[in-house]
Design an enzyme around this catalytic site. Structure first.
Site, PDB file in Angstrom:
ATOM      1  N   ARG A   1       0.829  -1.209   0.000  1.00  0.00           N
ATOM      2  CA  ARG A   1       0.000   0.000   0.000  1.00  0.00           C
ATOM      3  C   ARG A   1       0.863   1.258   0.000  1.00  0.00           C
ATOM      4  O   ARG A   1       0.519   2.252  -0.652  1.00  0.00           O
ATOM      5  CB  ARG A   1      -0.955   0.021   1.201  1.00  0.00           C
TER       6      ARG A   1
ATOM      7  N   GLU B   1       1.971   1.534  -3.444  1.00  0.00           N
ATOM      8  CA  GLU B   1       0.842   1.952  -4.257  1.00  0.00           C
ATOM      9  C   GLU B   1       0.587   3.458  -4.146  1.00  0.00           C
ATOM     10  O   GLU B   1       0.219   4.112  -5.126  1.00  0.00           O
ATOM     11  CB  GLU B   1      -0.402   1.175  -3.823  1.00  0.00           C
TER      12      GLU B   1
ATOM     13  N   SER C   1      15.774  14.494  -0.144  1.00  0.00           N
ATOM     14  CA  SER C   1      16.755  13.533   0.339  1.00  0.00           C
ATOM     15  C   SER C   1      16.104  12.441   1.171  1.00  0.00           C
ATOM     16  O   SER C   1      15.188  12.696   1.945  1.00  0.00           O
ATOM     17  CB  SER C   1      17.808  14.248   1.193  1.00  0.00           C
TER      18      SER C   1
END
Length: 141
Positions: free
Chosen positions: A82, A85, A108
């Site tokens: 997830r 995703e 960074s």
């Protein structure tokens, strides 16, 4: 060994972080070999977990971390997937907004901190993740 002692003592990463003077995510990263433990980290963990300091110095925790290799891509673990995703779906939107606000560069992941918070309201329980990285502008050459 670290996870077994953590479980045996019924400790959370948050409580370990308080004992080490570090963020809970930083402590979890030590457990997963994704961060290098300082001498103070080793001393404090040894005390809290009842593990000899020399034993901890002999683990990967005291060596150079080998970041990023521990999972296949795309990840199969549901929660990690997830997170992946989120970047798949919103990565270019994040990039566009960041470029508008900061210019041409990157955030960074080395000069970086993160925080996980729990929020509860009348709709439910929410996970809030803060990512804070130093902005690094691209240089012209």
């Amino acid at each position: 060994m670290l996870f077994a002692k953590k479980k045996e003592k019924n400790l959370s990463f948050e409580s370990l972080g308080q004992a080490l003077g570090r963020d809970e995510v930083a402590v979890a990263a030590l457990f997963y070999g994704q961060a290098k433990a300082s001498e103070d980290d080793i001393k404090n963990l040894a005390k809290v977990l009842d593990i000899p300091e020399e034993t901890l110095r002999g683990t990967e925790m005291a060596g150079w971390p080998d970041r990023g290799h521990q999972m296949e891509m795309p990840p199969r673990e549901p929660l990690v997937y997830r997170l992946y995703e989120i970047v798949q779906n919103y990565g270019y939107a994040y990039k566009a907004v960041m470029n508008e606000k900061f210019g041409d560069g990157i955030m960074s992941a080395i000069s970086f901190s993160t925080k996980v918070e729990k929020e509860v309201d009348d709709v439910g329980t929410w996970c809030k993740i803060t990512l804070r990285g130093k902005w690094l502008p691209y240089t012209r050459f």
